[in-house]
Design a protein around this motif. Structure first.
Motif, short mmCIF file in Angstrom:
data_model
loop_
_atom_site.label_atom_id
_atom_site.label_comp_id
_atom_site.label_asym_id
_atom_site.label_seq_id
_atom_site.Cartn_x
_atom_site.Cartn_y
_atom_site.Cartn_z
N SER A 104 32.29 83.13 74.31
CA SER A 104 32.07 82.03 73.37
C SER A 104 33.08 80.90 73.60
N ARG A 105 32.58 79.66 73.60
CA ARG A 105 33.48 78.52 73.75
C ARG A 105 34.49 78.47 72.60
N LEU A 106 34.02 78.64 71.38
CA LEU A 106 34.93 78.58 70.23
C LEU A 106 35.98 79.69 70.30
N GLN A 107 35.56 80.85 70.76
CA GLN A 107 36.49 81.97 70.81
C GLN A 107 37.61 81.74 71.82
N ILE A 108 37.29 81.14 72.94
CA ILE A 108 38.27 80.96 74.01
C ILE A 108 38.91 79.58 73.97
N GLU A 109 38.47 78.72 73.02
CA GLU A 109 38.91 77.33 72.99
C GLU A 109 40.43 77.15 72.97
N PRO A 110 41.20 77.93 72.19
CA PRO A 110 42.66 77.76 72.22
C PRO A 110 43.25 77.96 73.61
#
Length: 399
Positions: free
Chosen positions: A335-341
């Motif tokens: 997921s983009r949101l999951q790995i975003e940081p």
């Protein structure tokens, strides 16, 4: 609230008829027994459930709050009691049902008794009483322990969700009387733990700094079982298609994009960028476990292009994925949101490969017919506020 079931039935009868005398007739008990039942129910919250007048008993606001939850509890419990034995609605006691749940979970009378702080013969008598009324055994003795029969499983689940309603009634009474009662129990799937839940909890803490919050993780199937038993209030994360079972409902919040990521020193970051998934299928991959929505999308993605990646590592750990990407040539599908940081920090990098149909719905999974307390609804409101802030790019810091 683990009140006597007969007391609760008498309480509802008084709510409906406003009369101790009429309730005694309906419930086939003495008038002093009805009066004692009401007083015991009023004792713990230290509030009056009825106003006593010459014309009869009139339910108070706290009484109305409690009555709603008690009706819901019996609405969940009574159909199963009636299905198992016609008289069980009248004869089943709280102690018997508490013992049933404990033995079902522990699969052992001694362990169940220890968990309840009772003598083993006391628990055994409680189960025997239920079995006598139902006319069949509730447990089968096996080399692995006392295994619940279908009847025991049905009654255990009905008891668990009914008891949750009574607990919620206690929380709502506390809310009405200015007390902080109860807690939130949330099942958090990977994306929610890394993105949605931290922000929602921070916002919620501004409203309610003291209410206990418990966030559970684990295999989806285990959390779903806990949700259906009432041990978890709701699940937050990727939704299943189709819904996993008929007694839960799914409420979408937003769609999340799945992307391919690599380590900062990956060979694909040098030279010509790959034009398709086929160009990178030969690399080893780190992917989610079979049966998860993310894995389903990955499988569909490679199969539609006739690909068969030669090396897969399955994991639900984003930490493991990130570390593998940093020390090897593995690619990750996540997921983009999951790995975003990690993308923002430069710990991993997105591969700009065209990926058709890699969106998945993220949302809530709830028990069908579930009615949240005020605190639970406030938390759901904060979840939706976090989603809206992310959608509009105007996220606010809690407090």
């Amino acid at each position: 609230m683990r009140a006597n079931l007969r007391h609760l039935r008498a309480f509802l009868a008084v709510v409906d008829h406003g009369s101790i005398t009429r309730t005694a007739e309906i419930c086939h008990v003495s008038q002093p027994a009805v009066t004692q039942a009401i007083r015991k129910l009023e004792r713990e919250p230290e509030t009056e459930l009825f106003q006593r007048r010459a014309q009869g008993l009139f339910v108070t606001e706290p009484g109305t709050v409690l009555a709603r939850r008690v009706r819901r509890a019996f609405g969940l419990l009574d159909p199963t009691l009636s299905e198992l034995a016609p008289r069980l609605r009248i004869t089943a006691t709280t102690a018997q049902l508490v013992a049933l749940v404990a033995v079902t979970e522990a699969e052992n009378f001694t362990l169940a008794a220890r968990r309840l702080g009772l003598a083993q013969p006391t628990v055994h008598r409680a189960i025997t009483g239920l079995e006598r009324e139902i006319g069949r055994a509730l447990f089968e003795r096996t080399p692995h322990g006392m295994i619940a029969t279908r009847a025991a499983e049905m009654l255990t689940r009905a008891t668990q969700v009914a008891f949750v309603e009574l607990d919620q009634g206690e929380a709502e009474l506390g809310e009405l009387l200015g007390r902080e009662v109860g807690r939130l129990v949330i099942g958090g799937m990977p994306l929610s733990r890394s993105y949605i839940l931290p922000r929602a909890i921070a916002r919620f803490r501004v409203r309610r700094p003291k209410l206990p919050i418990k966030v559970l993780d684990g295999p989806y199937e285990d959390m779903l079982t806990s949700l259906r038993r009432g041990e978890i209030d709701f699940l937050v994360g990727a939704l299943r298609n189709p819904a996993p079972i008929g007694d839960v409902v799914q409420r979408p919040l937003f769609e999340d994009e799945l992307i391919i990521v690599c380590g900062k020193d990956h060979p694909l970051r040098r030279g010509t960028p790959p034009a398709s998934v086929a160009d990178i299928a030969g690399f080893p991959w780190v992917v989610a476990a079979e049966g998860t929505p993310t894995r389903q999308v990955f499988t569909r993605l490679v199969e539609t292009q006739g690909l068969a990646p030669r090396s897969l590592i399955e994991t639900g750990s984003m930490v493991l994925m990130r570390e593998l990407l940093q020390v090897s040539d593995h690619l990750g599908f996540i997921s983009r949101l999951q790995i975003e940081p990690d993308l923002d920090l430069g710990a991993v990098h997105e591969l700009a490969v065209p990926l058709p149909d890699t969106f998945r719905p993220i949302g809530l999974t709830l028990r069908d017919g579930w009615s949240p307390t005020r605190a639970q609804q406030e938390f759901l409101d904060e979840l939706e506020a976090v989603v809206e802030a992310a959608r509009t790019g105007e996220e606010r810091r809690a407090g």
